[in-house]
Design a protein around this motif. Sequence first.
Motif, short mmCIF file in Angstrom:
data_model
loop_
_atom_site.label_atom_id
_atom_site.label_comp_id
_atom_site.label_asym_id
_atom_site.label_seq_id
_atom_site.Cartn_x
_atom_site.Cartn_y
_atom_site.Cartn_z
N ARG A 195 0.84 -1.19 0.00
CA ARG A 195 0.00 0.00 0.00
C ARG A 195 0.87 1.25 0.00
O ARG A 195 2.08 1.19 0.21
CB ARG A 195 -0.90 0.00 1.23
CG ARG A 195 -0.16 0.09 2.55
CD ARG A 195 -1.11 0.04 3.72
NE ARG A 195 -1.84 -1.22 3.77
CZ ARG A 195 -2.82 -1.46 4.64
NH1 ARG A 195 -3.18 -0.51 5.50
NH2 ARG A 195 -3.42 -2.62 4.65
N TRP A 221 2.40 4.26 1.65
CA TRP A 221 2.84 4.43 3.05
C TRP A 221 3.28 5.87 3.27
O TRP A 221 4.09 6.40 2.50
CB TRP A 221 3.98 3.46 3.33
CG TRP A 221 4.51 3.49 4.73
CD1 TRP A 221 5.59 4.19 5.17
CD2 TRP A 221 4.01 2.77 5.85
NE1 TRP A 221 5.80 3.96 6.50
CE2 TRP A 221 4.85 3.09 6.95
CE3 TRP A 221 2.95 1.91 6.05
CZ2 TRP A 221 4.63 2.57 8.22
CZ3 TRP A 221 2.75 1.38 7.31
CH2 TRP A 221 3.58 1.71 8.37
N VAL A 251 4.60 -0.21 -0.38
CA VAL A 251 5.31 -0.63 0.84
C VAL A 251 4.54 -1.78 1.48
O VAL A 251 3.33 -1.69 1.69
CB VAL A 251 5.45 0.54 1.82
CG1 VAL A 251 6.11 0.08 3.11
CG2 VAL A 251 6.27 1.66 1.18
N THR A 255 3.16 -4.04 4.39
CA THR A 255 2.81 -3.74 5.77
C THR A 255 2.17 -4.96 6.43
O THR A 255 1.57 -5.81 5.76
CB THR A 255 1.83 -2.56 5.86
OG1 THR A 255 0.61 -2.90 5.21
CG2 THR A 255 2.43 -1.30 5.23
N ARG A 283 1.02 -4.92 13.74
CA ARG A 283 2.10 -4.99 14.73
C ARG A 283 2.05 -6.31 15.51
O ARG A 283 3.10 -6.89 15.83
CB ARG A 283 1.98 -3.81 15.69
CG ARG A 283 3.10 -3.72 16.71
CD ARG A 283 2.68 -2.80 17.85
NE ARG A 283 2.47 -1.43 17.39
CZ ARG A 283 3.37 -0.47 17.51
NH1 ARG A 283 4.52 -0.71 18.09
NH2 ARG A 283 3.09 0.75 17.09
N THR A 315 12.10 -5.11 9.61
CA THR A 315 10.99 -4.16 9.69
C THR A 315 11.50 -2.72 9.55
O THR A 315 12.68 -2.43 9.77
CB THR A 315 10.22 -4.32 11.00
OG1 THR A 315 11.13 -4.13 12.10
CG2 THR A 315 9.61 -5.70 11.11
N VAL A 364 6.96 2.46 11.88
CA VAL A 364 5.69 2.07 12.47
C VAL A 364 4.71 3.22 12.33
O VAL A 364 5.05 4.38 12.60
CB VAL A 364 5.87 1.70 13.96
CG1 VAL A 364 4.53 1.33 14.58
CG2 VAL A 364 6.86 0.56 14.12
N ARG A 365 3.49 2.90 11.91
CA ARG A 365 2.44 3.92 11.81
C ARG A 365 1.18 3.35 12.41
O ARG A 365 0.52 2.49 11.82
CB ARG A 365 2.20 4.30 10.34
CG ARG A 365 1.23 5.47 10.17
CD ARG A 365 0.96 5.73 8.71
NE ARG A 365 0.28 4.60 8.10
CZ ARG A 365 -0.05 4.55 6.79
NH1 ARG A 365 0.28 5.53 5.99
NH2 ARG A 365 -0.67 3.49 6.31
N GLU A 424 0.25 -0.48 12.24
CA GLU A 424 0.88 -1.09 11.07
C GLU A 424 2.39 -0.91 11.11
O GLU A 424 2.89 0.12 11.54
CB GLU A 424 0.32 -0.47 9.79
CG GLU A 424 -1.16 -0.73 9.55
CD GLU A 424 -1.42 -2.18 9.17
OE1 GLU A 424 -0.64 -2.74 8.39
OE2 GLU A 424 -2.41 -2.75 9.66
N VAL A 425 3.11 -1.96 10.62
CA VAL A 425 4.57 -1.93 10.57
C VAL A 425 5.00 -2.19 9.14
O VAL A 425 4.48 -3.11 8.48
CB VAL A 425 5.19 -2.99 11.51
CG1 VAL A 425 6.71 -2.96 11.43
CG2 VAL A 425 4.72 -2.77 12.94
N ALA A 426 5.94 -1.41 8.64
CA ALA A 426 6.47 -1.62 7.30
C ALA A 426 7.45 -2.79 7.32
O ALA A 426 8.29 -2.90 8.21
CB ALA A 426 7.16 -0.36 6.80
#
Length: 370
Positions: free
Chosen positions: A51, A53, A280, A282, A285, A316, A319-320, A323-325
């Motif tokens: 998605r 990011w 990106v 994702t 978490r 990784t 962090v948003r 969600e974690v990239a």
Amino acid sequence: MFVRLLIVFTVLAALVAALAYTKYSQIQRDIAIFSQPMPPPTVAAAVVTARTWEPTLAAIGTVRAVEGVDLNNEVAGQVRDILFESGTLVKQGQILLQLEDDVDQADLEGLRAAERLAQIKLDRNRALLKDRAVAQGDVDETLAQLDQARALVKAKEATIRKKAIRAPFAGQLGIRQVNLGQYLAEGSAIVPLQALDPVFIDYALPERDLAQLRVGQTVQARVAAYPDRLFAGSIQAIGPGIDQGTRNVPIRARFENRDLALRPGMFARVATRLPAQDAVLTLPREAIAFNTYGDSVFLIEERDGKTQVQRRQIRTGAVRGDEVAVLDGLTAGDRVVVAGQVKLTNGQEISIQPAKDQPDQTAADQARPE
């Protein structure tokens, strides 16, 4: 007698045999039950998605007023009038407090009279100078007297002006700290004044992030008083140096505050937004096991018609929220365990119970690349 004993022993033997048979049957049933394979544990799954990011740099900060002072008096005097109420909004130049100045006003009238007299003497001497009736020195002396009288008038006018305490800028007043009739020495605290629209939020970020910062960059903030509200602002200034103690760069962001929701001194959680990145990967978490040896997930695979899991090391990124990239170790469409990892081992068969708001198996298969 012998026959009776024989009957008793026979009955006891039969009871013991019956009990032994019953116990034997229970043991055989338990063995049969435990010999059966355990049902696979049920876990929840999540799909690795690609998605857009929008990474952010998180920090904590403090709300500060653009302008903020504790008003005080430059000259001593007794409070004659208090022309404000605590907590009110005031305009720039508005008179807030008046000190007693009757004596100063009387002194000013006397000084102005002396100024007028000096002006009259100067005009007369200049007229006489044309007829050579006075010397030039007399004219110069009266001119100096006039200048001195004017200076005394200006000084007294300045003193009178200082006895009227005015708001140096528009803002909101705090709690009044003086009373009517109170004598104020020079520098006495009168009332705080804060300019609340706009406001600043001061925070700091590690020096490694300096290259990603620029003036005008979008900043978002949340405060405890309004947990569901997101305040938007922008970076106004970036400190020219790095703090040697913390190795952080100081940053000041500007926020519009028309409803005065943000107040100086508030604790704020700040997120500096970075440019968006496309495609990106994702993950939630909770799907990732974080430890000192590296981050890992349980990857769901189909082998020999069975759904099994394998531990997979991943790398990784930012962090948003929840969600974690994922930078390395997975591809778009992979399924991983999102709940129930504690009871799993490599190669173990599982049963998948889709978590809420997560795609089911069909959606996962459609998302998996060819």
